[in-house]
Write a protein that holds these residues in place. Structure first.
Motif, PDB file in Angstrom:
ATOM      1  N   LEU A 147       0.856  -1.189   0.000  1.00  0.00           N
ATOM      2  CA  LEU A 147       0.000   0.000   0.000  1.00  0.00           C
ATOM      3  C   LEU A 147       0.892   1.239   0.000  1.00  0.00           C
ATOM      4  O   LEU A 147       1.757   1.393   0.867  1.00  0.00           O
ATOM      5  N   LEU A 148       0.686   2.130  -0.978  1.00  0.00           N
ATOM      6  CA  LEU A 148       1.470   3.346  -1.094  1.00  0.00           C
ATOM      7  C   LEU A 148       0.549   4.548  -1.209  1.00  0.00           C
ATOM      8  O   LEU A 148      -0.606   4.437  -1.611  1.00  0.00           O
ATOM      9  N   ARG A 149       1.095   5.707  -0.849  1.00  0.00           N
ATOM     10  CA  ARG A 149       0.345   6.958  -0.928  1.00  0.00           C
ATOM     11  C   ARG A 149       0.698   7.679  -2.228  1.00  0.00           C
ATOM     12  O   ARG A 149       1.859   7.692  -2.654  1.00  0.00           O
ATOM     13  N   LEU A 150      -0.309   8.270  -2.867  1.00  0.00           N
ATOM     14  CA  LEU A 150      -0.081   9.125  -4.027  1.00  0.00           C
ATOM     15  C   LEU A 150       0.154  10.556  -3.560  1.00  0.00           C
ATOM     16  O   LEU A 150      -0.347  10.946  -2.507  1.00  0.00           O
ATOM     17  N   PRO A 151       0.934  11.381  -4.326  1.00  0.00           N
ATOM     18  CA  PRO A 151       1.544  11.072  -5.623  1.00  0.00           C
ATOM     19  C   PRO A 151       2.722  10.122  -5.491  1.00  0.00           C
ATOM     20  O   PRO A 151       3.401  10.100  -4.465  1.00  0.00           O
ATOM     21  N   LEU A 152       2.939   9.363  -6.562  1.00  0.00           N
ATOM     22  CA  LEU A 152       3.943   8.316  -6.560  1.00  0.00           C
ATOM     23  C   LEU A 152       4.756   8.410  -7.839  1.00  0.00           C
ATOM     24  O   LEU A 152       4.203   8.393  -8.930  1.00  0.00           O
ATOM     25  N   ALA A 153       6.055   8.519  -7.711  1.00  0.00           N
ATOM     26  CA  ALA A 153       6.939   8.590  -8.875  1.00  0.00           C
ATOM     27  C   ALA A 153       7.875   7.390  -8.842  1.00  0.00           C
ATOM     28  O   ALA A 153       9.070   7.514  -8.631  1.00  0.00           O
ATOM     29  N   GLU A 154       7.302   6.211  -9.024  1.00  0.00           N
ATOM     30  CA  GLU A 154       8.077   4.974  -8.978  1.00  0.00           C
ATOM     31  C   GLU A 154       7.829   4.179 -10.256  1.00  0.00           C
ATOM     32  O   GLU A 154       6.775   3.575 -10.426  1.00  0.00           O
ATOM     33  N   PRO A 155       8.794   4.159 -11.190  1.00  0.00           N
ATOM     34  CA  PRO A 155       8.606   3.362 -12.404  1.00  0.00           C
ATOM     35  C   PRO A 155       8.644   1.871 -12.085  1.00  0.00           C
ATOM     36  O   PRO A 155       9.192   1.437 -11.074  1.00  0.00           O
ATOM     37  N   GLY A 156       8.036   1.089 -12.956  1.00  0.00           N
ATOM     38  CA  GLY A 156       8.106  -0.357 -12.821  1.00  0.00           C
ATOM     39  C   GLY A 156       7.068  -0.962 -11.910  1.00  0.00           C
ATOM     40  O   GLY A 156       7.137  -2.159 -11.613  1.00  0.00           O
ATOM     41  N   LEU A 157       6.106  -0.165 -11.453  1.00  0.00           N
ATOM     42  CA  LEU A 157       5.071  -0.686 -10.584  1.00  0.00           C
ATOM     43  C   LEU A 157       3.705  -0.529 -11.250  1.00  0.00           C
ATOM     44  O   LEU A 157       3.415   0.503 -11.854  1.00  0.00           O
TER      45      LEU A 157
END
Length: 309
Positions: A147-157
């Motif tokens: 579980l992650l919070r937006l905004p999210l700048a993680e490629p490959g997910l």
């Protein structure tokens, strides 16, 4: 490199001596020493230094430990899957789920309890940590879903549908603000505050709401989890503003919730990597959990917890 050498390394790391490790593994002390020496040779690193009767791990050893543990866990699951196939059963799907600690006591167990009857072949391993740690777990393949919070700048997910939670004001039972149908920045001008997320996006939006109302918030305590904020509020140390999803973990405390206006939305996703491809039950769980979280967030906006006796 041999897995039995890794097993000896983990045993020595846990016990502090080759003799105790030998007793644990059911082999001789000299065999443990040979396996440690062979692993050090294969890695080109010294893993332990002797301190009298104990072996003390080096800095390199501590750094490598989590990788060794991950390999051994994967070996365990491989052997278990092979055993199930030998017995004519399909292998279980093991999903490692990483979530903030603030949702591991009530929210996630509730979701898993609803999901498992529909997918009895799935087994779960639950891990928790802050969002940056969850991101690292996903990239290191230590967790399949996080579980992650937006905004999210993680490629490959890849991401599940977005879960949107509103902001609620949390106060102790009997607080004068509980008389209001909703709470605005002006209403908080004379109250101590317990706030979260300094320098993070939701906090910046909250600070902007106070600034636009011409209010300088009296921040008495800064904290970094919803459960901590609610615990501090329950002790009468201030009023907090949190998201309507994670606050569900705290409804057993003597607190009252009221909608906060202007609303400051909090957006979450369940993220997973497709390298390797997530099993179909994992995709189904991500979709199922996202829908459940959205329902929970929507139902918490005006919930009151019962006062303590």
């Amino acid at each position: 490199m041999k897995l039995k050498d890794l097993e000896a390394y983990r045993a020595v790391l846990g016990t502090g001596s080759t003799q105790a490790a030998a007793d644990m593994l059911g082999i001789s002390q000299s065999a443990v020493s040979r396996r440690i020496s062979q692993l050090e040779e294969d890695l080109g690193l010294q893993l332990f230094v002797r301190d009298r009767a104990r072996l003390v791990p080096t800095r390199a050893s501590r750094h490598l430990d989590r990788h060794a543990q991950d390999l051994l866990e994967r070996l365990f699951f491989l052997n278990e899957a092979a055993d199930e196939l030998r017995q004519g059963r399909g292998p279980a799907t093991v999903l490692r789920i990483a979530v903030p600690a603030s949702m591991s006591r009530v929210i996630l167990p509730e979701i898993i309890a609803s999901f498992l009857p529909l997918h009895p072949e799935v087994r779960f391993e639950v891990m928790h940590g802050p969002y940056d740690a969850i991101t690292r777990m996903l990239h290191a393949r230590q967790a399949e879903i996080g579980l992650l919070r937006l905004p999210l700048a993680e490629p490959g997910l890849e991401l599940s549908p977005i879960v949107t939670a509103s902001s609620v004001c949390v106060m102790p039972v009997g607080h004068p603000l509980a008389e209001l149908p909703e709470v605005r920045p002006y209403d908080l001008r004379q109250h101590d505050l317990v706030l979260l997320g300094w320098r993070r996006a939701p906090r910046r939006d909250l600070d902007l709401a106070f600034a636009m109302a011409g209010i300088k918030p009296n921040v008495r305590i800064e904290t970094h989890s919803v459960s901590s904020a609610c615990g501090l509020v329950a002790k009468g140390l201030g009023v907090s503003i949190v998201n309507s999803l994670l606050v569900r973990e705290c409804l057993d405390l003597p607190i009252v919730l009221r909608p906060f206006r202007p609303d400051i939305p909090h957006r979450f996703v369940l993220a997973y990597s497709n390298q390797p491809e997530l099993p179909e039950p994992g995709r189904q769980f991500a979709t199922f959990a996202a829908a459940a979280l959205e329902r929970l967030a929507a139902s918490s906006g005006e919930a009151d917890a019962p006062p303590s006796n």
